[in-house]
Design an enzyme around this catalytic site. Structure first.
Site, PDB file in Angstrom:
ATOM      1  N   HIS A  24      64.123  27.682  -7.669  1.00  0.00           N
ATOM      2  CA  HIS A  24      63.669  28.988  -8.163  1.00  0.00           C
ATOM      3  C   HIS A  24      63.616  29.039  -9.687  1.00  0.00           C
ATOM      4  CE1 HIS A  24      64.747  30.208  -4.085  1.00  0.00           C
ATOM      5  NE2 HIS A  24      64.187  31.370  -4.286  1.00  0.00           N
ATOM      6  N   GLU A  49      51.891  32.097   1.055  1.00  0.00           N
ATOM      7  CA  GLU A  49      51.326  31.972  -0.296  1.00  0.00           C
ATOM      8  C   GLU A  49      49.926  31.377  -0.280  1.00  0.00           C
ATOM      9  OE1 GLU A  49      54.417  31.141   0.489  1.00  0.00           O
ATOM     10  OE2 GLU A  49      55.735  32.251  -0.868  1.00  0.00           O
TER      11      GLU A  49
END
Lengths: 323, 340
Positions: free
Chosen positions: A128, A59
């Protein structure tokens, strides 16, 4: 035309890729897999691997590469799977993308769009499910959008790409299957909040995945004789104080609904602005409905209890009304 | 000392010497100005490492891109940013190359494609990957075609950066996507106060890059000729084959990490030993031995550098403080403004 939030995002992306050769989509599993939320399914075949670029699980690296590519004249759309994963890229977003124009004395703008899913509701537990829009909305130098309707899912990407500065678009994970009307003809405005339901008794001010809940709460309140107005912030940075204050001046009561945790939340910022700018218009202290301050639990009943729900919004609105 | 012949014509050989002198004299004065309170914030001096920026940047073309670190005064100067603009920036004046918004650590210059001035260790590497990706993807990049050369992005970083995830992610992305990046690792053996040996299980930095199938060279960073030649090899590789290249420049900073550093972590003897290999005097001695430089010529070069420094200080002193009313400019791009 009736369509889904997911299809609206797809249509916007496809249009952007067709219209501008500088646009490309980069992220984890955007290509062969079709996007973790199937937003870019079929794009690899349509636009090829150069422009639908599968990235390794890096990322920091690929968000930073998006910044560099934007500096180099491209118009990258970087997809980060969830806001939780975006924390691995926070350095590049905060220390580079948002600061570069300023620290270069105005020489370099970063025309980058970052899309990411956020929010809970699917029993994905504590890594998440979070709603950290507020962290990004804290940072000068970037713009933060939260499309909560099919129309905004369709219309926000083009103006975000046309914007010369970094724009982060939060797609709430619970909204992908939302159905709604999209009569898309032109890009939507990305500077203002919008009233989604007019009312006269109390303003329910919200954004993203909490909008459907606030609208549901407004219907329940109507059955109790309370006429709620629902304001969709849409743009989380810069906040449209004017629309917030205008609604509160009309209703004299405010309930802010925010899936973020209460302490240091976006709701706290909205309430502060109401108090600063509309204090004497208030008939009651403003209230807020936020997520409980717990990492998101897995068990369904606990997750539901942790999140803002229509019933909690109704209760808060009634309390503000003194009922 | 490497006594081999300097294989350049005299103008270019002297250009390298002059640029090393310009950096050295500018930074010596900057240290003084720091003591005098004219320059504030963090000031990281490049003294001792000049051969790397000078040798490497003279191998690049004007349309190549540079990404550097917070120890970047020399890189900016050799790249073509005026000493006036650099000095004014360190003074915080609006005539500075970043309008006084960046300071010593954030020198930027669009005209020379100088992308900072990045003060997060490793932070510049993903940026360089992206700039190279733009070159690979953009219509202009494609139009270079087989007979035209590729643009290169040269990314400078220190040995400390190899411990960061950004280094590893960037190395992989550049190799995986065959991006035209020249990774220039300035290994000065210390990440602030932490020596390489105390922080890395693998101290062979080329081995780290090679693990990503990036081709590498290790070179004496105190020798401007070796630096230049290695960089030319690296650049040729990137332009001809398209993929990245990694060079480890073995160098040493003679001064403290920043002006706040008491240097408790290294022996004076180690510093002295490296100073014996100083890039300025070793190179000028070679030029003299070869009959390419007289002492008078050296003194003239030095005086010229010092005059430029003196002029830049006068320029910075005479510069203006940006009006406080302008505080909020350049946070966002003005409507109708231009982007890079």
């Amino acid at each position: 035309m009736k369509t889904s939030y997911r299809e609206a995002l797809r249509a916007a992306l496809r249009e952007a890729l067709q219209d501008d050769p500088r646009v490309f989509l980069m992220g984890e599993d955007v290509g062969r897999y079709g996007g973790s939320y199937a937003v870019s399914k079929g794009f690899l075949e349509e636009f090829g691997p150069e422009r639908i670029r599968d990235a390794p699980l890096s990322e920091l690296g690929f968000v930073g590469a998006g910044i560099g590519a934007a500096l180099g004249g491209m118009r990258p759309i970087v997809e980060v799977m969830t806001v939780n994963f975006s924390l691995l890229a926070l350095d590049q977003i905060v220390n580079t993308a948002s600061a570069l124009r300023h620290m270069s004395g105005g020489q370099f703008s970063v025309p980058l769009v970052i899309r990411m899913a956020s929010g809970a509701g699917r029993q994905l537990a504590a890594q998440h499910s979070h709603s950290l829009e507020c962290w990004y909305a804290h940072i000068p130098g970037i713009k933060v959008l939260a499309p909560a309707t099919v129309e905004d899912a369709r219309g926000m990407l083009a103006p975000a790409l046309a914007d010369p500065d970094p724009v982060i678009i939060f797609e709430h994970a619970q909204l992908y299957n939302l159905e709604g009307e999209s009569n898309h003809v032109a890009p939507v405005d990305i500077s203002a909040a919008r009233v989604r339901r007019t009312g006269s008794d109390v303003s329910l001010i919200t954004y993203g995945g909490s909008l459907p809940k606030a609208l549901q709460a407004a219907e329940l309140l109507a059955g109790m004789g309370i006429d709620a107005e629902v304001v969709d912030l849409r743009v989380l940075r810069p906040l449209d104080s004017q629309s917030i204050v205008a609604s509160v001046r009309k209703t004299h009561r405010a309930v802010v609904v925010d899936e973020g945790w209460r302490s240091g939340s976006l709701a706290a910022e909205v309430m502060a602005r109401i108090v600063e700018q509309a204090f004497f218009d208030l008939d009651a202290p403003p209230a807020r409905v936020c997520s409980e301050e717990v990492p998101m639990p897995y068990a369904r009943h606990l997750e539901e209890a942790a999140l803002p729900q229509a019933a909690k919004i109704v209760a808060a609105a009634r309390a503000v009304m003194g009922k | 000392m490497n006594a081999s012949a300097v294989p350049y014509d005299k103008p270019f050989a002297l250009r390298l010497l002059k640029d090393m002198l310009r950096i050295r004299r500018m930074e010596e004065e900057a240290a003084e100005l720091y003591g005098a309170g004219k320059i504030r914030g963090f000031l990281h001096l490049y003294i001792g490492e000049e051969a790397v920026a000078v040798g490497a940047l003279h191998a690049l073309q004007p349309d190549d891109a540079i990404v550097a670190t917070y120890r970047e005064h020399g890189h900016a100067l050799v790249r073509g940013v005026s000493m006036n603009a650099i000095m004014a920036e360190m003074f915080g004046k609006q005539e500075g190359c970043s309008r006084g918004r960046g300071g010593s650590m954030h020198l930027f210059d669009a005209a020379t494609r100088f992308y900072g001035g990045n003060a997060i260790v490793g932070g510049g590497l993903p940026l360089a990957v992206g700039l190279a990706l733009a070159d690979q993807l953009s219509p202009e990049g494609i139009s270079y075609g087989a007979q035209h050369r590729r643009r290169v992005t040269a990314c400078f970083f220190g040995d400390g950066a190899v411990a960061e995830g950004a280094f590893h992610e960037s190395m992989n992305l550049a190799a995986l996507w065959r991006l035209p990046v020249l990774f220039c690792c300035e290994n000065n053996l210390y990440a602030m106060g932490t020596s390489l040996a105390r922080s890395e299980s693998q101290t062979d930095l080329c081995a780290k890059a090679a693990a990503y199938k990036v081709e590498t060279l290790k070179v004496d960073g105190m020798d401007v000729v070796a630096v230049h030649d290695a960089t030319r090899i690296g650049i040729a590789h990137v332009r001809d084959k398209g993929g990245p290249f990694f060079i480890e420049f073995q160098t040493f900073r003679f001064r403290a990490h920043s002006m706040y550093d008491p240097e408790l972590y290294r022996d004076k003897a180690e510093v002295e030993a490296w100073k014996q290999r100083g890039p300025l005097h070793s190179y000028s001695a070679r030029l003299k031995a070869q009959g390419m430089l007289t002492e008078d010529e050296f003194l003239a070069c030095d005086a010229e550098a010092q005059a430029e420094v003196d002029a830049s200080i006068a320029y910075a002193e005479a510069g203006a403080w940006e009006p406080v009313e302008d505080l909020m400019r350049d946070v966002l791009t003005p409507v109708g403004g231009t982007t890079s």
